[in-house]
Motif scaffolding. Structure first.
Motif, mmCIF file in Angstrom:
data_model
loop_
_atom_site.group_PDB
_atom_site.id
_atom_site.type_symbol
_atom_site.label_atom_id
_atom_site.label_comp_id
_atom_site.label_asym_id
_atom_site.label_seq_id
_atom_site.Cartn_x
_atom_site.Cartn_y
_atom_site.Cartn_z
ATOM 1 N N ALA A 54 10.953 2.452 -4.893
ATOM 2 C CA ALA A 54 9.870 2.214 -3.903
ATOM 3 C C ALA A 54 9.764 1.572 -2.476
ATOM 4 C CB ALA A 54 9.849 0.359 -3.883
ATOM 5 N N ARG A 55 8.412 2.814 -2.238
ATOM 6 C CA ARG A 55 8.023 3.320 -1.167
ATOM 7 C C ARG A 55 7.139 2.737 -0.595
ATOM 8 N NH1 ARG A 55 9.731 8.267 -3.618
ATOM 9 N NH2 ARG A 55 11.599 9.186 -2.634
ATOM 10 N N ALA A 56 6.441 2.279 0.307
ATOM 11 C CA ALA A 56 4.953 2.705 1.268
ATOM 12 C C ALA A 56 4.624 3.457 1.977
ATOM 13 C CB ALA A 56 4.778 1.234 1.395
ATOM 14 N N LEU A 57 2.879 3.028 2.333
ATOM 15 C CA LEU A 57 2.318 4.052 3.301
ATOM 16 C C LEU A 57 1.950 2.840 4.543
ATOM 17 C CD1 LEU A 57 1.203 7.077 1.475
ATOM 18 C CD2 LEU A 57 3.339 7.018 3.378
ATOM 19 N N LEU A 58 1.605 3.034 5.606
ATOM 20 C CA LEU A 58 1.053 2.297 6.131
ATOM 21 C C LEU A 58 0.012 2.539 6.973
ATOM 22 C CD1 LEU A 58 0.883 -1.484 6.711
ATOM 23 C CD2 LEU A 58 2.193 -0.685 8.901
ATOM 24 N N ALA A 59 -1.298 2.246 7.349
ATOM 25 C CA ALA A 59 -2.346 2.726 7.972
ATOM 26 C C ALA A 59 -2.605 1.867 8.882
ATOM 27 C CB ALA A 59 -3.748 2.952 7.698
ATOM 28 N N ARG A 60 -1.985 2.553 10.015
ATOM 29 C CA ARG A 60 -2.676 1.284 11.386
ATOM 30 C C ARG A 60 -3.763 2.071 11.979
ATOM 31 N NH1 ARG A 60 3.257 -0.284 13.166
ATOM 32 N NH2 ARG A 60 3.506 2.278 13.592
ATOM 33 N N VAL A 61 -4.865 1.068 13.083
ATOM 34 C CA VAL A 61 -5.916 1.824 13.725
ATOM 35 C C VAL A 61 -5.690 1.278 15.173
ATOM 36 C CG1 VAL A 61 -8.552 2.155 14.090
ATOM 37 C CG2 VAL A 61 -7.795 2.331 11.448
ATOM 38 N N ASP A 62 -5.503 1.830 15.849
ATOM 39 C CA ASP A 62 -5.117 1.685 17.079
ATOM 40 C C ASP A 62 -4.079 -0.169 17.280
ATOM 41 O OD1 ASP A 62 -6.932 2.984 18.126
ATOM 42 O OD2 ASP A 62 -8.348 1.354 18.884
ATOM 43 N N GLY A 63 -3.051 0.534 16.470
ATOM 44 C CA GLY A 63 -1.492 0.088 16.223
ATOM 45 C C GLY A 63 -1.988 -0.927 15.834
ATOM 46 N N GLN A 64 -3.264 -1.764 15.109
ATOM 47 C CA GLN A 64 -3.293 -2.283 14.123
ATOM 48 C C GLN A 64 -3.810 -2.836 12.938
ATOM 49 O OE1 GLN A 64 -6.052 -5.574 14.737
ATOM 50 N NE2 GLN A 64 -6.085 -5.725 17.007
ATOM 51 N N PRO A 65 -2.688 -2.925 11.923
ATOM 52 C CA PRO A 65 -2.570 -2.524 10.313
ATOM 53 C C PRO A 65 -3.830 -2.963 9.196
ATOM 54 C CG PRO A 65 -1.652 -5.112 10.214
ATOM 55 C CD PRO A 65 -2.164 -4.339 12.046
ATOM 56 N N ALA A 66 -4.202 -1.424 9.060
ATOM 57 C CA ALA A 66 -5.272 -1.895 8.881
ATOM 58 C C ALA A 66 -5.853 -1.108 7.208
ATOM 59 C CB ALA A 66 -5.808 -0.526 8.990
ATOM 60 N N GLY A 67 -4.625 -0.816 6.407
ATOM 61 C CA GLY A 67 -4.196 -0.723 5.267
ATOM 62 C C GLY A 67 -3.098 -0.789 4.540
ATOM 63 N N VAL A 68 -2.817 -0.359 3.438
ATOM 64 C CA VAL A 68 -1.110 -0.487 2.879
ATOM 65 C C VAL A 68 -1.144 0.823 1.010
ATOM 66 C CG1 VAL A 68 -0.870 -2.632 1.764
ATOM 67 C CG2 VAL A 68 1.251 -1.092 2.953
ATOM 68 N N ALA A 69 -0.267 1.019 0.812
ATOM 69 C CA ALA A 69 -0.219 1.896 -0.013
ATOM 70 C C ALA A 69 0.881 1.452 -0.816
ATOM 71 C CB ALA A 69 -0.540 3.442 -0.250
ATOM 72 N N ILE A 70 1.285 1.203 -1.621
ATOM 73 C CA ILE A 70 2.692 0.626 -2.379
ATOM 74 C C ILE A 70 2.839 1.127 -3.233
ATOM 75 C CG2 ILE A 70 3.882 -0.682 -3.313
ATOM 76 C CD1 ILE A 70 4.085 -2.079 -0.455
ATOM 77 N N TYR A 71 3.545 2.408 -3.366
ATOM 78 C CA TYR A 71 4.409 3.083 -4.538
ATOM 79 C C TYR A 71 5.238 2.885 -5.225
ATOM 80 C CZ TYR A 71 5.172 7.101 -0.785
ATOM 81 O OH TYR A 71 5.351 7.266 0.319
ATOM 82 N N LEU A 72 5.687 3.614 -6.444
ATOM 83 C CA LEU A 72 7.156 3.611 -6.874
ATOM 84 C C LEU A 72 7.223 4.845 -7.386
ATOM 85 C CD1 LEU A 72 6.111 0.224 -8.859
ATOM 86 C CD2 LEU A 72 7.673 0.341 -6.663
ATOM 87 N N GLU A 73 8.201 5.597 -7.865
ATOM 88 C CA GLU A 73 8.393 6.857 -8.224
ATOM 89 C C GLU A 73 9.326 6.900 -9.484
ATOM 90 O OE1 GLU A 73 11.520 10.824 -8.062
ATOM 91 O OE2 GLU A 73 11.054 9.670 -6.348
ATOM 92 N N GLY A 74 8.256 7.392 -10.627
ATOM 93 C CA GLY A 74 8.653 7.264 -12.029
ATOM 94 C C GLY A 74 8.500 8.999 -12.714
ATOM 95 N N PHE A 75 8.659 8.367 -13.606
ATOM 96 C CA PHE A 75 9.263 10.386 -14.112
ATOM 97 C C PHE A 75 8.926 10.064 -15.778
ATOM 98 C CE2 PHE A 75 12.035 13.119 -16.588
ATOM 99 C CZ PHE A 75 12.929 13.754 -15.767
#
Length: 161
Positions: A54-75
């Motif tokens: 399980a992993r995630a990416l966080l987008a921040r604009v000027d330090g404020q949370p702006a978006g998120v992507a939660i992703y999972l590695e599969g096969f």
């Protein structure tokens, strides 16, 4: 300034920002118009931290949370290579139309290529034309193994509430 960071689920500030983004997404029309339940607020980040795929990416604009992507590695058994499944992608309404979703998808693709993944999979609601447009512009599409068997569908069977 827009930045995309890899989330460390053991970092309390990252966890708070991910939960804030997911709660905002869940509370909107494409998330069911229902805030996350208390047990999800309490348990989600520790549960994600326990899962090595399980992993995630966080987008921040000027330090404020702006978006998120939660992703999972599969096969992929057919390709015999890893794949990434984008489980959640949410952009705060305050930052929509500013390239946040595109930046998250671009970063996700970079992570997938670095891991040697054969593809990225996702699900999208039929009525979410905005997300579908974004995905199409980034090269995503529905798929079929063969035109005679038709397009793939995403189904579920709930086992617990």
């Amino acid at each position: 300034m827009l930045e995309i960071i890899d989330v460390d689920f053991n970092n309390p500030e990252h966890g708070r920002q991910v939960l804030a983004m997911l709660d905002e997404y869940a509370s909107g029309p494409m998330g069911g118009n229902t805030p996350l339940p208390a047990h999800v607020h309490r348990d989600l980040i520790p549960e994600l931290a326990r899962r090595p795929t399980a992993r995630a990416l966080l987008a921040r604009v000027d330090g404020q949370p702006a978006g998120v992507a939660i992703y999972l590695e599969g096969f992929s058994t057919f390709a015999c290579r890893p794949l990434l499944n984008l489980h959640d992608l949410g952009v705060s309404p305050r930052f929509q139309g500013q390239g946040v979703g595109k930046a998250l998808l671009t970063a996700l693709e970079q992570r997938g290529r670095a891991l040697g993944c054969c593809k990225i999979t996702l699900e999208v609601l039929e009525g979410n034309a905005v997300a579908q447009g974004l995905y199409r512009r980034q090269g995503y599409e529905g798929y079929a193994l063969d035109e005679h068997t038709g397009r793939a569908m995403f189904w579920q069977k709930k086992l617990a509430a």
